[in-house]
Design an enzyme around this catalytic site. Structure first.
Site, PDB file in Angstrom:
ATOM      1  N   LYS A   7       0.854  -1.196   0.000  1.00 21.48           N
ATOM      2  CA  LYS A   7       0.000   0.000   0.000  1.00 21.48           C
ATOM      3  C   LYS A   7       0.886   1.241   0.000  1.00 21.48           C
ATOM      4  O   LYS A   7       1.896   1.292   0.704  1.00 21.48           O
ATOM      5  CB  LYS A   7      -0.886  -0.040   1.241  1.00 21.48           C
ATOM      6  CG  LYS A   7      -1.949   1.048   1.305  1.00 21.48           C
ATOM      7  CD  LYS A   7      -2.831   0.863   2.550  1.00 21.48           C
ATOM      8  CE  LYS A   7      -3.926   1.898   2.654  1.00 21.48           C
ATOM      9  NZ  LYS A   7      -4.772   1.732   3.867  1.00 21.48           N
TER      10      LYS A   7
ATOM     11  N   SER B  45      -9.831  -0.389   7.151  1.00 23.77           N
ATOM     12  CA  SER B  45      -9.274  -0.268   5.797  1.00 23.77           C
ATOM     13  C   SER B  45      -8.619  -1.508   5.203  1.00 23.77           C
ATOM     14  O   SER B  45      -8.303  -1.522   4.017  1.00 23.77           O
ATOM     15  CB  SER B  45      -8.261   0.867   5.746  1.00 23.77           C
ATOM     16  OG  SER B  45      -8.945   2.078   5.568  1.00 23.77           O
TER      17      SER B  45
ATOM     18  N   SER C 112      -9.654   1.976   2.988  1.00 22.20           N
ATOM     19  CA  SER C 112      -8.789   2.648   2.054  1.00 22.20           C
ATOM     20  C   SER C 112      -7.780   1.770   1.316  1.00 22.20           C
ATOM     21  O   SER C 112      -7.187   2.224   0.332  1.00 22.20           O
ATOM     22  CB  SER C 112      -8.024   3.738   2.810  1.00 22.20           C
ATOM     23  OG  SER C 112      -7.194   3.156   3.798  1.00 22.20           O
TER      24      SER C 112
END
Ligand code: GLN
Length: 446
Positions: A52, A151, A127
Site C-alpha cells: 500500500k 481499511s 482505504s
C-alpha cells in the site's frame, strides 16, 4: 516475477490497483533470489507482494495517494518492507488508496479510481482498495494494507479475499505514513488464511523504532491452522445484525454461524451495547490525531510546494490548500476544532471516554467467549460515485469495523458467500494477541 509483471500489465489497465510498478527493483530482487537459491530461512523467497502506498519504500515513490506527496522518494524503508525483503519477498509495486488512508472506497485517491475486482462499476472498498483489488484480480498473491477503522477488512470483504488486521502493537508502524497513530495498524490482504499467517509471521514483532510495538513473542501463526474448533465458544453480538445491516448479508452471517456450530463450536448471541457510539467517537479521535500528524506536510519538508509564493505563510497556506484533497481538509478542520481549547472536553476527551466503554464491552464478552463474529460490512460493495457526495453515509459503512480499532483488537475478514453476485465478508474478532485463534477458526471455515 516476470509472470507477475506481465499479469499486471494485462490486468491493471482495467482494475487500476497500482500507483507505481517497481519493475526494475523487483527484477533485481528476483535475480538475487535466483543467484542465492531458495533459502529455507527465507519463508517468502521469491514471492511477489504489493505494498500500500502509505508505507514508505526506499527509492520507490511513495505518495499516500496525495498530491502533496507526488514525487516523494523516501530515503529509507518501513520496518515491514525491510522484514519482507529479508524474508525473500519481492516488492512489485505500490497500490492505490484513499488519500492518507482516509476513506472507504479508494475514491479519495488524488490519482485514480480503482475498480472492484468482481464488478468494475463498483468500488473496491477502502482505504486499502488497491491492495485488495490487486489480490482479488490475481495480480499478486499478497499485499500489505493498513487498517485504522476497517481499511484492510472492508476492502477484503468487498473483493472476496482474506484481510487481517493484527492487534495494535503487533506490527511496527515505523515507516507507515501516520494517519491516526493510536488506531493505525499494518496487516495483510491474501487469497487464503494460510498465506495471511505466513506473511504475518514475517512482519510481526517488536521494533525498537516503534515504542508502541509489544515485546510479546511472535508464535508461528500457521500452528493452529487445521486444528479442530470443537468446543470453542463464539459470540455473535446482536448489534452486528441490527439496523442498517442488509438482511441478505445478515443471512450469510447466520449461515456461517451454523457452519461453525456444525464443526462443534457454540455460537451465542451477546451484546456490545456501546456499538452505536463507535463511529462518532472514531471520527473525533482519528481526525484529531490526523490534524496533528499532517502538520508535517508544510510545503517545505516533502513533495509538493505551491508555485509563485511570496512569503513563508504563503508557502504553508497555498501548498496545503493546493496539495490536500477535500476529504483530508475536512478531517483536518474537524480534528483541529475538536482539539481546540474551548471544545476539547466536549469532544476529544468525551470521545476518549466512549473509547474506554467500547473496550470494556469487548472485555466483558471475552471473559466468557473465545471469539466474536459478525459481518465485516453492512452491505456488499456499492457503486462507484454512489456515496461520494455524502460523507456521513460513507462513514457509516465502517460501523462494524471501527469498534475493533478503538479497542486495539485483532480481526480478520474472510469470504462468506455472495449477495447479488458480490462477495460478503465474515468478520472474526479475537482477544488481544490471540491472532492464532482467529487463524484457526478462519481456516476451519474456509
Ligand atoms: N474508512 C475509515 C476512515 O475513513 C477507515 C480508514 C482506515 O482504516 N484507514 O477513516
Amino acid at each position: 516475477v516476470d509472470e507477475t509483471l506481465a499479469g499486471i500489465d494485462k490486468i491493471d489497465p482495467d482494475v487500476a490497483a497500482f500507483l507505481a510498478i517497481n519493475a526494475d527493483g523487483a527484477k533485481k530482487q528476483a535475480a538475487a533470489v535466483d543467484a542465492a537459491g531458495i533459502d529455507a530461512d527465507q519463508p517468502l523467497s521469491g514471492v511477489p507482494i504489493a505494498i500500500k502506498d502509505n508505507i514508505v519504500t526506499k527509492g520507490v515513490v511513495t505518495t499516500a495517494a496525495s498530491k502533496i506527496l507526488a514525487n516523494f522518494n523516501p530515503i529509507y524503508n518501513a520496518t515491514v518492507v525491510e522484514k519482507l525483503a529479508a524474508a525473500g519477498a519481492i516488492n512489485v509495486g505500490k497500490t492505490n488508496l484513499d488519500e492518507f488512508a482516509m476513506g472507504s472506497s479508494t475514491e479519495n485517491s488524488a490519482f485514480k479510481t480503482t475498480k472492484n475486482a468482481w464488478d468494475y462499476t463498483r468500488v473496491p472498498g477502502g482505504s486499502s482498495g488497491g491492495s485488495a483489488a490487486a489480490v482479488a484480480a490475481g495480480e499478486v498473491v499478497a499485499a500489505l494494507g493498513s487498517d485504522t477503522g476497517g481499511s484492510i477488512r472492508q476492502p477484503a470483504a468487498f473483493n472476496g479475499i482474506v484481510g487481517f488486521k493484527p492487534t495494535y502493537g503487533r506490527v511496527s508502524r515505523w515507516g507507515l505514513i501516520a494517519f491516526s497513530s493510536s488506531l493505525d495498524q499494518i496487516g495483510t490482504l491474501t487469497r487464503n488464511v494460510k498465506d495471511a499467517a505466513q506473511v504475518l509471521n514475517v512482519i510481526a514483532g517488536h521494533d525498537e523504532r516503534d515504542s508502541t510495538t509489544a515485546d510479546t513473542p511472535v508464535p508461528d501463526y500457521t500452528e493452529k491452522i487445521g486444528q479442530a474448533i470443537k468446543g470453542m465458544k463464539i459470540a455473535l453480538p446482536k448489534e452486528y445484525l441490527g439496523k442498517g445491516v442488509d438482511p441478505a448479508v445478515a443471512d450469510k452471517i447466520k449461515a456461517a454461524a451454523n457452519q461453525l456450530e456444525d464443526l462443534g463450536a457454540t455460537v451465542t448471541e451477546v451484546s456490545l451495547p456501546h456499538t452505536q457510539y463507535a463511529v462518532p467517537a472514531y471520527y473525533i479521535i482519528a481526525s484529531s490525531e490526523a490534524s496533528s500528524n499532517l502538520q508535517r506536510f508544510d510545503g517545505i519538508r516533502y513533495g509538493f510546494r505551491a508555485k509563485d509564493v511570496h512569503n513563508i505563510e504563503d508557502v504553508y497556506v497555498r501548498s496545503r490548500s493546493e496539495g490536500f484533497g477535500p476529504e483530508v481538509k475536512r478531517r483536518i478542520m474537524l480534528g483541529t476544532f475538536s482539539l481546540s481549547a474551548g471544545f476539547y472536553d466536549a469532544y476529544f476527551k468525551k470521545a476518549g471516554q466512549v473509547r474506554t466503554l467500547i473496550t470494556r464491552d469487548f472485555e466483558a464478552v471475552f471473559n466468557d467467549y473465545d471469539l466474536i463474529i459478525g459481518p465485516t460490512t453492512p452491505t456488499v460493495a456499492f457503486k462507484i460515485g454512489e456515496k461520494v457526495t455524502d460523507p456521513v453515509t460513507m462513514y457509516m459503512n465502517d460501523i462494524l469495523t471501527i469498534p475493533v480499532n478503538l479497542a486495539g483488537l485483532p480481526a480478520a475478514s474472510v469470504p462468506a458467500g455472495f449477495v447479488d453476485g458480490m462477495p460478503v465478508g465474515l468478520q472474526l474478532i479475537g482477544k488481544p494477541f490471540a491472532e492464532s485463534t482467529i487463524f484457526q477458526v478462519a481456516a476451519a471455515f474456509e
